[in-house]
Design a protein around this motif. Structure first.
Motif, PDB file in Angstrom:
ATOM      1  N   SER A  65       0.859  -1.191   0.000  1.00 37.93           N
ATOM      2  CA  SER A  65       0.000   0.000   0.000  1.00 37.93           C
ATOM      3  C   SER A  65       0.890   1.234   0.000  1.00 37.93           C
ATOM      4  O   SER A  65       1.691   1.426   0.918  1.00 37.93           O
ATOM      5  CB  SER A  65      -0.901  -0.006   1.236  1.00 37.93           C
ATOM      6  OG  SER A  65      -1.632   1.198   1.329  1.00 37.93           O
ATOM      7  N   ILE A  66       0.752   2.061  -1.038  1.00 37.29           N
ATOM      8  CA  ILE A  66       1.595   3.250  -1.185  1.00 37.29           C
ATOM      9  C   ILE A  66       0.704   4.478  -1.302  1.00 37.29           C
ATOM     10  O   ILE A  66      -0.205   4.534  -2.141  1.00 37.29           O
ATOM     11  CB  ILE A  66       2.501   3.143  -2.425  1.00 37.29           C
ATOM     12  CG1 ILE A  66       3.416   1.915  -2.302  1.00 37.29           C
ATOM     13  CG2 ILE A  66       3.345   4.405  -2.599  1.00 37.29           C
ATOM     14  CD1 ILE A  66       4.285   1.671  -3.517  1.00 37.29           C
ATOM     15  N   SER A  67       0.976   5.469  -0.462  1.00 35.86           N
ATOM     16  CA  SER A  67       0.211   6.716  -0.482  1.00 35.86           C
ATOM     17  C   SER A  67       0.922   7.748  -1.341  1.00 35.86           C
ATOM     18  O   SER A  67       2.143   7.896  -1.269  1.00 35.86           O
ATOM     19  CB  SER A  67       0.040   7.258   0.932  1.00 35.86           C
ATOM     20  OG  SER A  67      -0.687   8.466   0.921  1.00 35.86           O
ATOM     21  N   VAL A  68       0.143   8.466  -2.160  1.00 32.29           N
ATOM     22  CA  VAL A  68       0.685   9.509  -3.026  1.00 32.29           C
ATOM     23  C   VAL A  68      -0.207  10.742  -2.919  1.00 32.29           C
ATOM     24  O   VAL A  68      -1.438  10.638  -3.024  1.00 32.29           O
ATOM     25  CB  VAL A  68       0.741   9.050  -4.501  1.00 32.29           C
ATOM     26  CG1 VAL A  68       1.476  10.094  -5.335  1.00 32.29           C
ATOM     27  CG2 VAL A  68       1.416   7.701  -4.632  1.00 32.29           C
ATOM     28  N   SER A  69       0.421  11.902  -2.744  1.00 30.94           N
ATOM     29  CA  SER A  69      -0.345  13.140  -2.728  1.00 30.94           C
ATOM     30  C   SER A  69      -0.801  13.490  -4.142  1.00 30.94           C
ATOM     31  O   SER A  69      -0.028  13.381  -5.100  1.00 30.94           O
ATOM     32  CB  SER A  69       0.503  14.282  -2.164  1.00 30.94           C
ATOM     33  OG  SER A  69      -0.161  15.527  -2.331  1.00 30.94           O
ATOM     34  N   ILE A  70      -2.061  13.923  -4.262  1.00 29.25           N
ATOM     35  CA  ILE A  70      -2.571  14.397  -5.559  1.00 29.25           C
ATOM     36  C   ILE A  70      -2.985  15.861  -5.454  1.00 29.25           C
ATOM     37  O   ILE A  70      -3.766  16.356  -6.272  1.00 29.25           O
ATOM     38  CB  ILE A  70      -3.747  13.528  -6.046  1.00 29.25           C
ATOM     39  CG1 ILE A  70      -4.861  13.463  -4.998  1.00 29.25           C
ATOM     40  CG2 ILE A  70      -3.271  12.130  -6.411  1.00 29.25           C
ATOM     41  CD1 ILE A  70      -6.101  12.700  -5.458  1.00 29.25           C
ATOM     42  N   ARG A  71      -2.435  16.557  -4.440  1.00 29.55           N
ATOM     43  CA  ARG A  71      -2.773  17.972  -4.270  1.00 29.55           C
ATOM     44  C   ARG A  71      -2.278  18.801  -5.442  1.00 29.55           C
ATOM     45  O   ARG A  71      -2.931  19.743  -5.878  1.00 29.55           O
ATOM     46  CB  ARG A  71      -2.142  18.500  -2.973  1.00 29.55           C
ATOM     47  CG  ARG A  71      -2.802  18.009  -1.694  1.00 29.55           C
ATOM     48  CD  ARG A  71      -2.032  18.516  -0.475  1.00 29.55           C
ATOM     49  NE  ARG A  71      -2.692  18.205   0.784  1.00 29.55           N
ATOM     50  CZ  ARG A  71      -2.528  17.080   1.453  1.00 29.55           C
ATOM     51  NH1 ARG A  71      -1.727  16.139   0.954  1.00 29.55           N
ATOM     52  NH2 ARG A  71      -3.155  16.872   2.593  1.00 29.55           N
ATOM     53  N   ASP A  72      -1.062  18.483  -5.938  1.00 27.87           N
ATOM     54  CA  ASP A  72      -0.491  19.267  -7.029  1.00 27.87           C
ATOM     55  C   ASP A  72      -0.901  18.701  -8.382  1.00 27.87           C
ATOM     56  O   ASP A  72      -1.576  19.361  -9.159  1.00 27.87           O
ATOM     57  CB  ASP A  72       1.036  19.287  -6.903  1.00 27.87           C
ATOM     58  CG  ASP A  72       1.501  20.011  -5.656  1.00 27.87           C
ATOM     59  OD1 ASP A  72       0.964  21.096  -5.379  1.00 27.87           O
ATOM     60  OD2 ASP A  72       2.382  19.491  -4.958  1.00 27.87           O
ATOM     61  N   PHE A  73      -0.447  17.472  -8.652  1.00 25.03           N
ATOM     62  CA  PHE A  73      -0.759  16.823  -9.923  1.00 25.03           C
ATOM     63  C   PHE A  73      -1.122  15.362  -9.664  1.00 25.03           C
ATOM     64  O   PHE A  73      -0.409  14.676  -8.912  1.00 25.03           O
ATOM     65  CB  PHE A  73       0.457  16.838 -10.870  1.00 25.03           C
ATOM     66  CG  PHE A  73       0.871  18.199 -11.330  1.00 25.03           C
ATOM     67  CD1 PHE A  73      -0.049  19.123 -11.790  1.00 25.03           C
ATOM     68  CD2 PHE A  73       2.212  18.556 -11.315  1.00 25.03           C
ATOM     69  CE1 PHE A  73       0.346  20.371 -12.218  1.00 25.03           C
ATOM     70  CE2 PHE A  73       2.613  19.803 -11.744  1.00 25.03           C
ATOM     71  CZ  PHE A  73       1.677  20.713 -12.199  1.00 25.03           C
ATOM     72  N   PRO A  74      -2.175  14.831 -10.288  1.00 20.31           N
ATOM     73  CA  PRO A  74      -2.423  13.389 -10.205  1.00 20.31           C
ATOM     74  C   PRO A  74      -1.313  12.561 -10.847  1.00 20.31           C
ATOM     75  O   PRO A  74      -1.246  11.356 -10.655  1.00 20.31           O
ATOM     76  CB  PRO A  74      -3.750  13.217 -10.962  1.00 20.31           C
ATOM     77  CG  PRO A  74      -4.389  14.565 -10.947  1.00 20.31           C
ATOM     78  CD  PRO A  74      -3.243  15.535 -10.976  1.00 20.31           C
ATOM     79  N   VAL A  75      -0.447  13.222 -11.611  1.00 14.81           N
ATOM     80  CA  VAL A  75       0.581  12.498 -12.355  1.00 14.81           C
ATOM     81  C   VAL A  75       1.495  11.704 -11.441  1.00 14.81           C
ATOM     82  O   VAL A  75       2.031  10.661 -11.842  1.00 14.81           O
ATOM     83  CB  VAL A  75       1.391  13.484 -13.235  1.00 14.81           C
ATOM     84  CG1 VAL A  75       2.286  14.384 -12.384  1.00 14.81           C
ATOM     85  CG2 VAL A  75       2.247  12.734 -14.236  1.00 14.81           C
ATOM     86  N   TYR A  76       1.700  12.145 -10.185  1.00 13.57           N
ATOM     87  CA  TYR A  76       2.577  11.385  -9.294  1.00 13.57           C
ATOM     88  C   TYR A  76       1.975  10.018  -8.978  1.00 13.57           C
ATOM     89  O   TYR A  76       2.703   9.025  -8.840  1.00 13.57           O
ATOM     90  CB  TYR A  76       2.842  12.173  -8.011  1.00 13.57           C
ATOM     91  CG  TYR A  76       3.580  13.466  -8.257  1.00 13.57           C
ATOM     92  CD1 TYR A  76       4.794  13.470  -8.931  1.00 13.57           C
ATOM     93  CD2 TYR A  76       3.049  14.683  -7.852  1.00 13.57           C
ATOM     94  CE1 TYR A  76       5.476  14.648  -9.186  1.00 13.57           C
ATOM     95  CE2 TYR A  76       3.720  15.872  -8.095  1.00 13.57           C
ATOM     96  CZ  TYR A  76       4.930  15.856  -8.760  1.00 13.57           C
ATOM     97  OH  TYR A  76       5.589  17.030  -9.010  1.00 13.57           O
ATOM     98  N   ALA A  77       0.659   9.946  -8.855  1.00  8.79           N
ATOM     99  CA  ALA A  77       0.014   8.648  -8.656  1.00  8.79           C
ATOM    100  C   ALA A  77       0.218   7.765  -9.882  1.00  8.79           C
ATOM    101  O   ALA A  77       0.471   6.554  -9.762  1.00  8.79           O
ATOM    102  CB  ALA A  77      -1.474   8.839  -8.379  1.00  8.79           C
TER     103      ALA A  77
END
Length: 827
Positions: A416-428
């Motif tokens: 399970s890996i958490s990724v912030s999508i506050r800036d860009f969904p591209v990091y996910a």
């Protein structure tokens, strides 16, 4: 000895200025310091080359005056830098950026004089001691290496803003070791300058956090206070107590309806003004909020999970997992201060209560997974703040890391890996791309059947299983999300279009090129593209962003922008995440560095032959040789720092160890070169063989060796880093003095020093951009080619000596009364 002390002070002050930028501004802008340093050295080399005879005639006076001038230039320059109102956020605003460009120019105006004078002093020593170039350059490098070590040592005891005043002292000591009567004049001038410089630094504008730093607002709230402080090379840590500090958990908007309390009040831990974690105010970490958190789903799907937690968030992640039913928990904390706070506490924040079901593991997450072996964990949980907690942590979300995680899972287990999508969904999407590569490498034919994604409005969780997801798991995840108003963005067999009708959190697709939304109704930008990414096809965002797997060779997490599209980036500058700005700063520094390098290359066109001056031959080889060395050395150094950061799981320790080792061993190599200067081609051939053999070993077996020895004690891994750096550094220390010996004593000597400095300016931003977009291994391949080219163009031997008059040389006693014979200098 004076050169040794001056080099020590200069490199120490360079380190102090870089730390100032990291604390008061943002570390990405510290690249300017490196650029200013090498630009000053390059320009000083050109100056000495143009006025070589005048500088040599004034050698005794300059050696007495320059240290004092350097002290005053450093003091006034640092004071001007702290008073500079530079604001990086305004640099991203189309209406305010011109003022910030002017402020960048003021940084150069403030600091360039000091580094120009420092380069002038070093060039002068080269000119006055041309017969001992190898020994002179050796003392310069060893002094620089120890200067870096001294600065890093001082960071443990001195506030970052006070480093520069302390590191002026070696500059003041230098003149007292000069030979001759000038010692007293230079020493007294330097002492007076030191007193004046310290007065300027301690009575002028005090350095402070800029208002855009994360710590600025909470530190200025009513009643806020600093309750603990740690000073270290890896950062300046402050533990803050104020009413705004809470556990940074992504909890459901339905928590109240579910009867679940919100996250508790905490202390906030800041490193260099950036918040990295919450620390508890009580012995028990209150995790009553855990069932409503985004991170809870894996524990609902796998009750009583054997768990590996990657990133412990001040211990709250352990408390969450325990509250959600996890049984035995292994924890990895990559940030050393956070790990120590768990074990011993920090200030008023207590240590974690001993629990036999919880183990804290040494090393990074890859080492933990390899040590665990197969069939060990049900859940491997990478926390939301892990990547940002320490620079070395980016390796925890690479293909190699996910391969290690998948190998240690039990059948049906999950990552399970958490990724912030506050800036860009591209990091996910990048994490999904990385997961796809890891799954394919383990023999999975259809990665889309092994991935599920769910999200809130702010963060996404990517669930990766070594076995295909069962229908029961998919149904359980949907039920979990519906109860908490989260959204499922991807599950095997999911109808993405139909899911848009029941979204809780709208995530519209936005065109990066135009800034316009690409949808008219409720939308899920991740769901729109994840199917293509899992299939290995181009997606809507791939034209503007790099959606590619992260690897140990190319680990940078925040490296999605396509810098080959500068017009688009400039147009959308105001929305770029701060973490991506480093690449643009590198591009700007690279453009400026290339301009400086071209000016230094053109310097011989300005050489004017004066009356009585011997004619100097025009030679092409230095134009190729010294730039190649400047680029090649830095490429290898940056590669070594990156590999050591992964191996030691600490970027700051890696930087200190590699930089100090390379400079000291290169200094020893330079001293060896001075003894074999009559046979430069032979000595250079031996050095080239060592360099190429070392590069080949690193490319063929370096990464495999690192992976196999990750579980060794820290002291053994640190010793391995030094042993790895020693032979190549010894060899790298030889070519530059051999080239200077071959150049001779004319104006080409300081010009060659300037050339090396100018292309060292080019090397740093170029290496960072290459490692970001091509990979760190490319640095080694290019470095091998550069050193091979340098060997090919180096002359076979030192030409016959020719007479050159030099007023800087003291006359030899002549009892016979005959006219003195001119000193013989190598051509």
């Amino acid at each position: 000895m004076p050169l040794f002390l001056i080099a020590l002070g200069v490199i120490g002050i360079e380190n102090a200025l870089t730390r100032y930028f990291a604390v008061a501004k943002w570390s990405e802008y510290g690249y300017w310091i490196i650029s200013i340093v090498m630009a000053g050295f390059a320009l000083s080399g050109v100056f000495v080359a143009l006025f070589r005879d005048t500088v040599a005639r004034s050698g005794v006076a300059l050696r007495a005056i320059l240290p004092a001038a350097m002290i005053l230039a450093a003091a006034f320059g640092f004071q001007m830098m702290t008073a500079n109102p530079f604001n990086p956020l305004q640099l991203q605003n189309p209406t305010t950026w011109p003022d910030q460009v002017r402020n960048i120019g003021l940084y150069y105006a403030a600091l360039l004089p000091f580094f120009f004078l420092a380069g002038l002093y070093i060039s002068l020593i080269f000119v006055l001691n041309h017969r001992e170039i190898g020994r002179v350059y050796g003392y310069d490098l060893i002094g620089a290496g120890l200067g870096s070590a001294v600065a890093l040592g001082l960071m443990f005891v001195i506030h970052p803003f006070l480093l520069a005043p302390v590191l002026l002292i070696p500059l003041a000591l230098g003149p007292w070791f000069q030979p001759g009567r000038s010692r007293w004049v230079g020493g007294l001038l330097a002492l007076a300058a030191l007193v004046g410089g310290e007065y300027v630094l301690f009575t002028g504008t005090a350095p402070a956090f800029s208002e855009f730093k994360a710590i600025y607002a909470p530190m200025n709230t009513p009643g806020a206070k600093v309750v603990a402080e740690i000073r270290a090379p890896r950062g300046h840590y402050l533990l803050l107590d104020d009413f705004t500090e809470r556990v940074d958990a992504d909890v459901s908007n339905n928590a109240g309806l579910m009867g679940i309390a919100g996250p508790p009040a905490t202390y906030g831990l800041y490193r260099d003004g950036n918040r990295i974690a919450s620390l508890p105010k009580a012995f028990s970490r209150d995790a009553a909020y855990a069932p409503s958190a985004l991170s809870a789903a894996p524990y609902v799907l796998r009750p009583h999970a054997e768990t590996l937690l990657v990133g412990l968030s001040g211990g709250f992640r352990i408390a969450e997992a325990k509250a959600l039913g996890a049984t035995n928990i292994d924890g990895v904390e990559g940030e050393p201060v956070l790990k120590d706070a768990l074990i011993h506490g920090l200030g008023p924040s207590p240590a974690m209560v001993t629990d036999p079901s919880v183990r804290l593991l040494d090393g990074g997450p890859i080492a933990a997974a390899w040590r665990a072996g197969p069939n060990r964990y049900d859940v491997i949980d990478v926390s939301a703040d892990f990547v940002d907690a320490a620079p070395a942590n980016v390796t925890g979300v690479t293909v190699e890391a996910m391969q290690a995680y998948l190998a240690s899972l039990r059948p049906g287990g999950m990552v399970s890996i958490s990724v912030s999508i506050r800036d860009f969904p591209v990091y996910a999407l990048r994490v999904v791309s990385t997961a796809r590569s890891a799954l394919l490498s383990t023999g999975v034919a259809d990665p889309s059947a092994h991935v599920m994604i769910y999200r809130s409005a702010w963060n996404a969780r990517i669930l990766i299983s070594s076995t295909p997801w069962a229908a029961a798991d998919i149904a359980a995840l949907k039920a979990f999300c519906e109860a908490r108003s989260f959204d499922v963005s991807w599950a095997p067999g999911m109808n993405v279009a139909a899911a848009r009708a029941s979204l809780f959190n709208d995530l519209p697709g936005v065109s990066f090129e135009t800034g316009q939304m690409t949808s008219t109704g409720p939308d899920d930008a991740i769901a729109n593209e994840v199917g293509a990414v899992l299939a290995g096809r181009p997606s809507a965002s791939s034209g503007a962003f790099h959606i590619r797997p992260a690897t140990l060779d190319r680990p940078a997490f925040y490296s999605s922008l396509r810098i080959e599209h500068p017009q688009t980036l400039i147009k959308r500058l105001e929305v770029l995440p701060q973490a991506e700005i480093g690449a643009l700063v590198n591009v700007a520094v690279l453009g400026q560095a290339i301009l400086i390098a071209l000016l230094v290359l053109a310097a011989p066109a300005l050489f004017v032959r004066r009356k009585g001056m011997a004619k100097e031959p025009r030679r092409l080889w230095p134009v190729i040789y010294f730039p190649a060395l400047g680029l090649g050395f830095l490429f290898i150094e940056i590669l070594l720092i990156d590999r050591a950061a992964f191996y030691l799981n600490d970027y700051s320790s890696a930087f200190a160890l590699v930089l100090t080792s390379m400079l000291i061993f290169s200094g020893l190599g330079s001293m060896i070169a001075g003894r074999v200067g009559a046979m430069p081609k032979v000595a250079s051939a031996i050095g080239l063989i060592v360099v190429l053999a070392w590069i080949a070993a690193m490319l063929i077996g370096g990464e495999d060796y690192l992976m196999r020895t990750l579980d060794q004690p820290l002291w053994m891994r640190a010793g391995t880093v030094v042993l790895a750096a020693a032979p190549v550094s010894l060899a790298l220390g030889m070519p530059f003095p051999l080239g200077l010996i071959s150049v001779g004593d004319g104006r080409a000597l300081p010009w060659a020093w300037g050339l090396n400095g100018a292309f060292s300016v080019v090397a740093t931003p170029l290496a960072n951009l290459m490692s970001r977009d091509v990979g760190f291994s490319s640095l080694l391949i290019v470095a091998a080619g550069l050193y091979a080219v340098a060997f090919l163009v180096l002359p076979v031997g030192v030409k016959a000596a020719r007479p050159v008059r030099s007023a800087a040389t003291e006359p030899v006693p002549n009892p016979s009364g005959a006219a003195p014979t001119p000193l013989e200098f190598p051509a």
